[in-house]
Every structure is written in C-alpha cells, then in structure tokens.
Design a protein around this motif. Structure first.
Motif, PDB file in Angstrom:
ATOM      1  N   UNK A   1       0.826  -1.206   0.000  1.00 56.71           N
ATOM      2  CA  UNK A   1       0.000   0.000   0.000  1.00 56.71           C
ATOM      3  C   UNK A   1       0.864   1.262   0.000  1.00 56.71           C
ATOM      4  N   UNK A   2       1.934   1.252   0.787  1.00 55.70           N
ATOM      5  CA  UNK A   2       2.864   2.393   0.804  1.00 55.70           C
ATOM      6  C   UNK A   2       3.523   2.581  -0.556  1.00 55.70           C
ATOM      7  N   UNK A   3       3.877   1.478  -1.186  1.00 60.47           N
ATOM      8  CA  UNK A   3       4.508   1.549  -2.500  1.00 60.47           C
ATOM      9  C   UNK A   3       3.524   2.067  -3.545  1.00 60.47           C
TER      10      UNK A   3
ATOM     11  N   UNK B   1       2.042   9.097  -6.107  1.00 52.79           N
ATOM     12  CA  UNK B   1       2.535  10.431  -5.774  1.00 52.79           C
ATOM     13  C   UNK B   1       3.631  10.884  -6.731  1.00 52.79           C
ATOM     14  N   UNK B   2       4.542   9.976  -7.078  1.00 48.06           N
ATOM     15  CA  UNK B   2       5.751  10.367  -7.808  1.00 48.06           C
ATOM     16  C   UNK B   2       5.728  10.066  -9.304  1.00 48.06           C
TER      17      UNK B   2
END
Length: 99
Positions: free
Chosen positions: A30-32, A38-39
């Motif tokens: 999920x963080x990835x 985002x990026x």
C-alpha cells in the motif's frame, strides 16, 4: 513411541507469525502504491524521463504482481498451519475448551 508428535499450539503460533508477515507485506504494498501514485508524474520531461514513463506501467505491474503472489503465499501458509493445528488439537481438547 513411534511416529511423531505435533504441538498444535506451536502451529498456531507460527501461523500468527505468517499473519504478521502478511500484514507487513500488505502495508508495504500500500505504501509503494501511494509512492508510485505520488511520484509518477515527477519523472522529468527529458528523454530519460519520457522513456522511463513508457516503461513504468510494466515495471509497476511486475512489482505488484510479485507482491500479490507473495502475500497469497503467506496467507496460504498461515491458513495451512491453522488448519493442521486444529486437526491435531481436536482429539486432545474437549469441544468446550477450543478457541
């Protein structure tokens, strides 16, 4: 005594270890996902950024497919350990004592 013995409580404990590994892997996934979202648009507008932007969908798919396989395996191992624990636990504990 011949054969082998199984400590069903140990199987339950090991299943919890795999459950925790699965939770950690899902959190990392999920963080990835969030980091990619985002990026994704910050690759730059030069030829290198443009080329990387073309490759990113396939790169992301490979990463997340591998994570999905890993998470599914962790779930499979935890489920199998719990199933085996219950199988060995059943004859040793009266039904009123089971979790």
């Amino acid at each position: 005594m011949s054969g082998y013995s199984v400590e069903w409580a140990a199987l339950h404990r090991e299943a919890r270890v795999y459950d925790e590994l699965e939770r950690n892997a899902k959190e990392a996934r999920d963080d990835l996902h969030a980091a990619f979202d985002r990026d994704r648009n910050t690759l730059g507008h030069d030829m290198y950024g443009a080329e990387l932007a073309k490759s990113m969908p396939e790169i992301e798919r490979g990463i997340f497919d591998a994570l999905k396989t890993y998470i599914n395996e962790l779930d499979h191992v935890a489920s199998g350990l719990n199933l085996n624990a219950r199988t060995y636990e059943r004859p040793e504990r009266p039904s009123g004592e089971r979790n």
